[in-house]
Design an enzyme around this catalytic site. Structure first.
Site, short mmCIF file in Angstrom:
data_model
loop_
_atom_site.label_atom_id
_atom_site.label_comp_id
_atom_site.label_asym_id
_atom_site.label_seq_id
_atom_site.Cartn_x
_atom_site.Cartn_y
_atom_site.Cartn_z
N TRP A 11 -48.15 32.39 77.67
CA TRP A 11 -47.70 33.78 77.48
C TRP A 11 -48.82 34.77 77.78
O TRP A 11 -48.60 35.80 78.40
CB TRP A 11 -47.14 33.99 76.07
CG TRP A 11 -45.91 33.17 75.86
CD1 TRP A 11 -45.76 32.13 74.99
CD2 TRP A 11 -44.67 33.28 76.57
NE1 TRP A 11 -44.50 31.60 75.12
CE2 TRP A 11 -43.81 32.29 76.07
CE3 TRP A 11 -44.19 34.13 77.58
CZ2 TRP A 11 -42.50 32.10 76.54
CZ3 TRP A 11 -42.90 33.95 78.05
CH2 TRP A 11 -42.07 32.95 77.53
N ASP A 33 -49.55 40.57 70.94
CA ASP A 33 -48.23 39.96 71.12
C ASP A 33 -48.03 39.06 69.91
O ASP A 33 -48.67 38.02 69.77
CB ASP A 33 -48.22 39.15 72.43
CG ASP A 33 -46.93 38.36 72.63
OD1 ASP A 33 -46.06 38.39 71.74
OD2 ASP A 33 -46.80 37.71 73.69
N LYS A 42 -37.79 34.96 67.66
CA LYS A 42 -38.52 33.88 67.02
C LYS A 42 -38.68 34.04 65.50
O LYS A 42 -38.69 33.04 64.82
CB LYS A 42 -39.86 33.68 67.69
CG LYS A 42 -39.67 32.98 69.03
CD LYS A 42 -40.63 33.40 70.07
CE LYS A 42 -40.24 32.82 71.42
NZ LYS A 42 -40.87 33.56 72.52
C1 LIG Z 1 -41.26 33.88 73.74
C2 LIG Z 1 -42.51 34.61 73.91
C3 LIG Z 1 -42.63 35.66 74.84
C4 LIG Z 1 -41.53 36.04 75.77
O1 LIG Z 1 -40.56 36.76 75.11
P1 LIG Z 1 -39.28 37.34 75.88
O2 LIG Z 1 -38.64 38.15 74.81
O3 LIG Z 1 -38.47 36.16 76.33
O4 LIG Z 1 -39.75 38.14 77.03
C5 LIG Z 1 -43.84 36.32 74.89
N1 LIG Z 1 -44.86 36.00 74.09
C6 LIG Z 1 -44.78 35.00 73.19
C7 LIG Z 1 -45.94 34.68 72.32
C8 LIG Z 1 -43.60 34.27 73.07
O5 LIG Z 1 -43.52 33.28 72.18
#
Ligand SMILES: *Cc1c(COP(=O)(O)O)cnc(C)c1O
Length: 357
Positions: free
Chosen positions: A99, A165, A189
């Site tokens: 990511w 993030d 998540k």
């Molecule tokens: C799943 C994930 C993403 C991507 O998220 P999307 O909403 O599918 O764009 C980005 N960063 C992390 C840490 C993730 O687990």
């Protein structure tokens, strides 16, 4: 029977979320309209939006001076929006795997990226104590590496604006929000269903937007703050569901309780892995994620990995296959996972080992 869901995202959600969202889809607050049928600008939805923003502030103890946004495009669009708005010349990125790499790729479209990386050891640890140049526009970290299973548990001190993030460990522990200029993530998540992105942004960041760059309206944070996340039609059902998660987290004792439960679940599963003669964890101990528990079979049992996925599935443990880029297994134990879910998986591991070792 409800299965033991270990999917990495979309993932297991709380029972009250499922029940209350299902009810609102049939009839929102008894008004004779579904949540799918009301205007996003009407008072019924505005009340949902306002309460969701207030609950975000309350649950995460967000100080004064921050705005909470709900946007489209996933965390992946934030990878581009952040440098589009804030990268004048140079930014610092901590590369902890897939990511972060995607975020770095987008940043490079706008300027220079200085990077510290855990790639030397296949992203099995979290880099620490790095030197950040004085002249960077911001520092970007990924607090939980969803794919490799590493996590940072402290809110680091840096001089430049810190952007995180937190897609996969959001509201799983108390966070000192004041250390961050921005926190963002996809909801799917820990916060709710897929389809809405949360952004917590310190208002002074809006003054740091690159002045001489033409940025499309939909990609400007300032426009979304001004319009209360209603510059365009927001994903109303998803925001409703996020509100249900926040209400549930609050009723359970907030992020302090979430952290305690996360530690218990993770300890149970990591202990089972460490004590086993068949399974092992490739991740450095102190950096092991509480949210995504990555493990593999020891070399001599490697060919049994697919069998174990099937065996666990027969015991209602689903979603444990590792990410296609890593292999092995990954049990995602987000906020809505229970000790019982983890116990079922641990029992499956023990029984499989007894039968196959
Ligand atoms: C799943 C994930 C993403 C991507 O998220 P999307 O909403 O599918 O764009 C980005 N960063 C992390 C840490 C993730 O687990």
């Amino acid at each position: 029977m409800r299965k033991h869901i270990f999917n990495a995202g979309p993932c297991k959600l709380s029972d009250p979320l499922l029940k209350n969202t299902a009810e609102a889809i049939l009839d929102l607050n008894g008004i004779g309209q579904s949540i799918l049928e009301v205007s996003h600008r009407g008072k019924d939805f505005q009340a949902v939006m306002d309460e969701t923003v207030e609950l975000m502030k309350e649950v995460l103890s967000i100080p004064e001076g921050y705005s909470v946004l709900f946007l489209g495009g996933g965390a992946s669009l934030q990878f581009a929006m952040i440098p589009y708005n804030f990268l004048k010349s140079k930014a610092f990125y901590v590369n902890t795997g897939t990511w972060s790499k995607k975020a770095i790729k987008e940043a490079k479209l706008f300027g220079e990226v200085v990077e510290v990386s855990s790639e030397d050891k296949n992203h099995t640890y979290y880099p620490k104590g790095f030197n950040i140049p004085d002249d960077v526009d911001y520092v970007h970290i990924t607090t939980n590496n969803t794919i490799r299973g590493t996590e940072i548990f402290e809110d680091i001190d840096v001089k430049a604006p810190l952007i995180a993030d937190m897609s996969s460990d959001f509201i799983s522990r108390p966070v000192d929000v004041s250390k961050y200029a921005m926190i963002y993530g996809g909801s799917q998540k820990n916060l709710g269903p897929a389809g809405v992105t949360f952004v917590i942004i310190r208002n002074d960041m809006l003054e740091k937007v690159v002045a001489d760059r033409k940025i499309p309206s939909m990609l400007q944070y300032g426009i979304h703050v001004e319009n209360g996340s209603m510059f365009n039609t927001p994903p109303v059902v998803n925001i409703f569901a996020v509100r249900e998660t926040l209400k549930w987290v609050k009723s359970m004792g907030g992020v302090v309780a979430m952290e305690k439960l996360a530690k218990e679940r993770a300890e149970l599963l990591y202990n089972a892995i460490d004590e086993s003669n068949m399974f092992e964890s490739p991740v450095q101990k102190e950096d092991r994620s509480r949210m995504n528990i990555v493990f593999v079979m020891k070399e001599q049992y490697k060919e049994k990995e697919a069998d174990f996925v099937k065996f666990a599935g027969e015991r209602n443990c689903v979603g444990i296959k590792g990410h296609r880029s890593v292999g092995g297994f990954r049990a995602s134990t987000y906020n809505a996972s229970t000790i019982e879910d983890v116990q079922a998986l641990v029992q499956a591991m023990k029984d499989f080992e007894t039968q196959n070792a």
